[in-house]
Design an enzyme around this catalytic site. Structure first.
Site, PDB file in Angstrom:
ATOM      1  N   LEU A   1       0.497  -0.866   0.389  1.00 10.70           N
ATOM      2  CA  LEU A   1      -0.150   0.072   0.330  1.00 10.70           C
ATOM      3  C   LEU A   1       0.899   1.297   0.414  1.00 10.70           C
ATOM      4  O   LEU A   1       0.565   2.378   0.521  1.00 10.70           O
ATOM      5  CB  LEU A   1      -0.808  -0.057   1.304  1.00 10.70           C
ATOM      6  CG  LEU A   1      -1.657   1.333   1.333  1.00 10.70           C
ATOM      7  CD1 LEU A   1      -3.182   0.478   0.672  1.00 10.70           C
ATOM      8  CD2 LEU A   1      -2.685   1.137   2.861  1.00 10.70           C
TER       9      LEU A   1
ATOM     10  N   ARG B   1       2.500   4.082  -2.878  1.00 13.67           N
ATOM     11  CA  ARG B   1       2.207   5.026  -3.432  1.00 13.67           C
ATOM     12  C   ARG B   1       0.567   4.921  -4.994  1.00 13.67           C
ATOM     13  O   ARG B   1      -0.193   5.602  -4.782  1.00 13.67           O
ATOM     14  CB  ARG B   1       2.840   6.331  -4.284  1.00 13.67           C
ATOM     15  CG  ARG B   1       3.370   7.420  -3.265  1.00 13.67           C
ATOM     16  CD  ARG B   1       4.961   7.537  -4.251  1.00 13.67           C
ATOM     17  NE  ARG B   1       5.967   6.803  -4.444  1.00 13.67           N
ATOM     18  CZ  ARG B   1       7.133   6.363  -4.295  1.00 13.67           C
ATOM     19  NH1 ARG B   1       8.054   7.391  -3.685  1.00 13.67           N
ATOM     20  NH2 ARG B   1       7.886   5.268  -4.417  1.00 13.67           N
ATOM     21  N   ILE B   2       1.120   3.506  -5.277  1.00  9.12           N
ATOM     22  CA  ILE B   2       0.144   3.495  -6.342  1.00  9.12           C
ATOM     23  C   ILE B   2      -0.736   1.933  -5.597  1.00  9.12           C
ATOM     24  O   ILE B   2      -1.723   2.895  -5.994  1.00  9.12           O
ATOM     25  CB  ILE B   2       0.844   1.566  -7.384  1.00  9.12           C
ATOM     26  CG1 ILE B   2       1.672   3.283  -8.071  1.00  9.12           C
ATOM     27  CG2 ILE B   2       0.372   1.746  -8.587  1.00  9.12           C
ATOM     28  CD1 ILE B   2       2.834   2.550  -9.583  1.00  9.12           C
TER      29      ILE B   2
ATOM     30  N   ARG C   1       5.639  -5.497 -10.904  1.00 10.29           N
ATOM     31  CA  ARG C   1       6.618  -6.574 -11.344  1.00 10.29           C
ATOM     32  C   ARG C   1       6.212  -7.811 -11.941  1.00 10.29           C
ATOM     33  O   ARG C   1       6.398  -8.775 -10.586  1.00 10.29           O
ATOM     34  CB  ARG C   1       8.010  -6.217 -10.615  1.00 10.29           C
ATOM     35  CG  ARG C   1       8.694  -5.183 -10.519  1.00 10.29           C
ATOM     36  CD  ARG C   1       9.207  -4.527 -11.635  1.00 10.29           C
ATOM     37  NE  ARG C   1       9.875  -3.308 -12.482  1.00 10.29           N
ATOM     38  CZ  ARG C   1       9.663  -2.226 -12.428  1.00 10.29           C
ATOM     39  NH1 ARG C   1       8.700  -2.380 -13.289  1.00 10.29           N
ATOM     40  NH2 ARG C   1      10.184  -1.291 -12.475  1.00 10.29           N
TER      41      ARG C   1
ATOM     42  N   GLU D   1      10.233 -10.653 -19.608  1.00 13.45           N
ATOM     43  CA  GLU D   1       9.557  -9.940 -20.232  1.00 13.45           C
ATOM     44  C   GLU D   1      10.481  -9.725 -21.395  1.00 13.45           C
ATOM     45  O   GLU D   1      11.813  -9.560 -21.163  1.00 13.45           O
ATOM     46  CB  GLU D   1       9.224  -8.690 -19.723  1.00 13.45           C
ATOM     47  CG  GLU D   1       8.191  -8.785 -18.867  1.00 13.45           C
ATOM     48  CD  GLU D   1       7.827  -7.179 -18.286  1.00 13.45           C
ATOM     49  OE1 GLU D   1       8.393  -6.457 -18.347  1.00 13.45           O
ATOM     50  OE2 GLU D   1       6.583  -7.253 -17.579  1.00 13.45           O
TER      51      GLU D   1
ATOM     52  N   HIS E   1       3.034  -4.605 -20.970  1.00 13.60           N
ATOM     53  CA  HIS E   1       3.515  -3.308 -19.436  1.00 13.60           C
ATOM     54  C   HIS E   1       3.416  -2.114 -19.696  1.00 13.60           C
ATOM     55  O   HIS E   1       4.260  -1.498 -20.379  1.00 13.60           O
ATOM     56  CB  HIS E   1       5.466  -3.564 -19.703  1.00 13.60           C
ATOM     57  CG  HIS E   1       5.711  -3.810 -18.042  1.00 13.60           C
ATOM     58  ND1 HIS E   1       6.859  -4.095 -16.993  1.00 13.60           N
ATOM     59  CD2 HIS E   1       5.914  -2.369 -17.000  1.00 13.60           C
ATOM     60  CE1 HIS E   1       7.276  -3.428 -16.353  1.00 13.60           C
ATOM     61  NE2 HIS E   1       6.690  -2.318 -15.753  1.00 13.60           N
TER      62      HIS E   1
ATOM     63  N   GLY F   1       1.912   0.177 -18.149  1.00  9.87           N
ATOM     64  CA  GLY F   1       1.148   0.614 -16.582  1.00  9.87           C
ATOM     65  C   GLY F   1       1.330   2.082 -16.547  1.00  9.87           C
ATOM     66  O   GLY F   1       0.277   3.016 -17.037  1.00  9.87           O
TER      67      GLY F   1
HETATM   68  P1  NAP Z   1       6.241   2.857  -3.129  1.00 14.39           P
HETATM   69  O1  NAP Z   1       5.418   3.686  -2.788  1.00 14.39           O
HETATM   70  O2  NAP Z   1       7.327   2.977  -2.798  1.00 14.39           O
HETATM   71  O3  NAP Z   1       5.394   1.898  -2.342  1.00 14.39           O
HETATM   72  C1  NAP Z   1       5.396   0.444  -1.935  1.00 14.39           C
HETATM   73  C2  NAP Z   1       4.551   0.049  -0.973  1.00 14.39           C
HETATM   74  O4  NAP Z   1       5.311  -1.524  -1.452  1.00 14.39           O
HETATM   75  C3  NAP Z   1       4.712   0.491   0.169  1.00 14.39           C
HETATM   76  O5  NAP Z   1       3.587   0.902   1.414  1.00 14.39           O
HETATM   77  C4  NAP Z   1       5.624  -1.114   0.968  1.00 14.39           C
HETATM   78  O6  NAP Z   1       5.096  -0.720   2.231  1.00 14.39           O
HETATM   79  C5  NAP Z   1       5.200  -2.203   0.235  1.00 14.39           C
HETATM   80  N1  NAP Z   1       6.274  -3.151   0.076  1.00 14.39           N
HETATM   81  C6  NAP Z   1       7.677  -3.089  -0.008  1.00 14.39           C
HETATM   82  N2  NAP Z   1       8.330  -4.186   0.018  1.00 14.39           N
HETATM   83  C7  NAP Z   1       7.775  -4.482   0.551  1.00 14.39           C
HETATM   84  C8  NAP Z   1       7.473  -6.574   0.498  1.00 14.39           C
HETATM   85  N3  NAP Z   1       8.854  -7.218   1.533  1.00 14.39           N
HETATM   86  N4  NAP Z   1       6.924  -6.841   0.894  1.00 14.39           N
HETATM   87  C9  NAP Z   1       5.695  -6.467   0.766  1.00 14.39           C
HETATM   88  N5  NAP Z   1       5.086  -4.907   0.802  1.00 14.39           N
HETATM   89  C10 NAP Z   1       6.323  -4.095   0.150  1.00 14.39           C
HETATM   90  O7  NAP Z   1       6.353   2.102  -4.453  1.00 14.39           O
HETATM   91  P2  NAP Z   1       4.744   2.840  -5.866  1.00 14.39           P
HETATM   92  O8  NAP Z   1       5.320   3.869  -6.238  1.00 14.39           O
HETATM   93  O9  NAP Z   1       4.535   2.126  -5.074  1.00 14.39           O
HETATM   94  O10 NAP Z   1       5.305   1.833  -6.600  1.00 14.39           O
HETATM   95  C11 NAP Z   1       5.443   0.380  -6.725  1.00 14.39           C
HETATM   96  C12 NAP Z   1       5.934  -0.637  -7.379  1.00 14.39           C
HETATM   97  O11 NAP Z   1       5.102  -0.599  -8.356  1.00 14.39           O
HETATM   98  C13 NAP Z   1       7.087  -0.142  -8.232  1.00 14.39           C
HETATM   99  O12 NAP Z   1       8.781  -0.246  -6.943  1.00 14.39           O
HETATM  100  C14 NAP Z   1       7.164  -1.203  -9.735  1.00 14.39           C
HETATM  101  O13 NAP Z   1       8.124  -2.348  -9.284  1.00 14.39           O
HETATM  102  C15 NAP Z   1       5.738  -1.097  -9.783  1.00 14.39           C
HETATM  103  N6  NAP Z   1       5.810  -0.155 -10.866  1.00 14.39           N
HETATM  104  C16 NAP Z   1       4.886  -0.806 -11.604  1.00 14.39           C
HETATM  105  C17 NAP Z   1       4.664  -0.619 -13.338  1.00 14.39           C
HETATM  106  C18 NAP Z   1       3.834  -0.391 -14.378  1.00 14.39           C
HETATM  107  O14 NAP Z   1       3.725  -0.759 -15.478  1.00 14.39           O
HETATM  108  N7  NAP Z   1       2.975  -2.218 -14.228  1.00 14.39           N
HETATM  109  C19 NAP Z   1       4.813   1.075 -13.591  1.00 14.39           C
HETATM  110  C20 NAP Z   1       5.183   1.805 -12.095  1.00 14.39           C
HETATM  111  C21 NAP Z   1       5.976   0.974 -10.820  1.00 14.39           C
HETATM  112  P3  NAP Z   1       6.397  -1.836   3.422  1.00 14.39           P
HETATM  113  O15 NAP Z   1       7.321  -0.477   3.502  1.00 14.39           O
HETATM  114  O16 NAP Z   1       5.456  -1.483   4.348  1.00 14.39           O
HETATM  115  O17 NAP Z   1       6.243  -2.841   3.209  1.00 14.39           O
END
Ligand code: NAP
Length: 312
Positions: free
Chosen positions: A152, A154-155, A231, A260, A278, A280
């Site tokens: 939980l 940013r996304i 991912r 991918e 991919h 997103g």
């Molecule tokens: P973020 O704000 O850093 O959020 C990541 C969340 O994941 C945090 O709430 C964190 O909470 C949790 N987390 C981290 N490590 C974890 C673990 N080992 N087990 C369970 N939860 C964990 O990142 P974001 O900006 O939301 O982006 C998230 C991810 O989306 C990116 O890292 C990227 O891989 C993916 N993404 C995909 C696309 C696409 O095109 N499909 C585009 C952009 C991003 P805790 O610290 O409490 O664990």
């Protein structure tokens, strides 16, 4: 002042490449051969690296780039970058958070609707002149169901905001309980049991490799659907295929895959999955904002100003 030399590790948007080549000497390392040539010819001169979310920056690569002091990633995920090695070598790392959050959350919601309402099949039916098949097929409701968000951040929060407007109950799993109104699960399997849609939005990398196991999928159960916008390697893809083939889960909506651009034939042939290549963050507005952030971080670095979005 001579233009700084950059190593470009990934294919980048035309707009970004144009700006980069205007302001920097660009060397390309998008394939193994290109990379070797760039390192041999200009390894000592390269003072920065630019990549995307899939780029791999190892300690061994940094060792061949003694002058490189910044790695600018065009994406929020930087799981291929050895951040510890960067920190030890005094190399800064930047990414592009926030500007892509809305688009990725939109895609997660789209996958929820595509899977629950079987929109791809309905669309195919209509295109093939089979109106009646589409009208007669009853699908499943999305509104009012339970969404379990893995990560939980940013996304994840942007997905939760959207799904709350669909009257969904929201639960989440992460390493920490957060000060939010949603229900926290410190056990991923329990979240999977509780929810109808398990939505993966955490970072990739070794810590989350195959976090979604066959046990988690079994817990999600026959009325559950897996959505992954994080991912590919976060999900055990073979376990997912088995779960789908045995009717262990209802369906899956995937924007990302383990290897991918390879997508297993076993997934391609299924009608209970919605598969996207991919995409997103793939809107012109967001890719433009990401590119600008990469450029602004590089400019700040080379002008000795504070970085805008530093990871280390
Ligand atoms: P973020 O704000 O850093 O959020 C990541 C969340 O994941 C945090 O709430 C964190 O909470 C949790 N987390 C981290 N490590 C974890 C673990 N080992 N087990 C369970 N939860 C964990 O990142 P974001 O900006 O939301 O982006 C998230 C991810 O989306 C990116 O890292 C990227 O891989 C993916 N993404 C995909 C696309 C696409 O095109 N499909 C585009 C952009 C991003 P805790 O610290 O409490 O664990």
């Amino acid at each position: 002042m001579e233009k700084p030399h950059l190593l470009i590790l990934a294919p980048l948007a035309e707009f970004l490449m144009l700006e980069l080549t205007n302001h920097y000497h660009c060397h390309f390392g998008r394939t193994a051969d290109e990379l070797e040539e760039a390192l041999t010819n200009a390894g000592d001169q390269i003072s920065g690296v630019v990549g995307n979310g899939g780029s791999v920056v190892t300690d061994a690569l940094l060792a061949r780039l003694p002058a490189a002091k910044i790695v600018a990633i065009n994406g929020v995920g930087y799981d291929g970058v050895d951040v510890r090695a960067c920190a030890e070598r005094g190399v800064r790392v930047t990414n592009t958070p926030d500007v892509l959050t809305d688009d990725v959350a939109d895609i997660a919601v789209a996958l929820v609707l595509m899977t629950s309402r079987q929109l791809i099949i309905a669309n195919r039916d209509l295109h093939s002149g089979n109106w009646a098949a589409g009208t007669n097929r009853l699908t499943h409701k999305a509104s009012g169901k339970r969404a379990g968000i893995v990560g939980l951040g940013r996304i994840g929060k942007a997905i939760a905001r959207r799904l709350a407007a669909f009257d969904m109950q929201i639960g989440y799993f992460g390493r920490h309980r957060q000060d939010v109104e949603h229900r926290y699960f410190d056990d991923l399997t329990e979240l999977a049991v509780w929810c109808d849609f398990l939505i993966v939005a955490c970072p990739g990398g070794p810590q989350t490799f195959h976090l979604i196991t066959s046990e988690v999928l079994a817990a999600l159960g026959t009325t559950g659907t897996l959505i992954n916008v994080a991912r590919g390697p976060v999900v055990d893809e073979q376990a997912l295929i088995v779960a789908l083939e045995t009717g262990g889960i209802r369906g899956a909506g995937l924007d990302v895959f383990e290897n991918e651009p390879h997508v297993p034939e076993a997934l391609l042939k299924r009608s209970d999955v919605a598969l996207l290549p991919h995409v997103g963050s793939a809107t012109s507005e967001t890719r433009g904002a990401m590119a600008q952030l990469v450029l602004d971080n590089l400019e700040a670095h080379f002008q000795n100003r504070p970085l805008l979005t530093a990871v280390v």
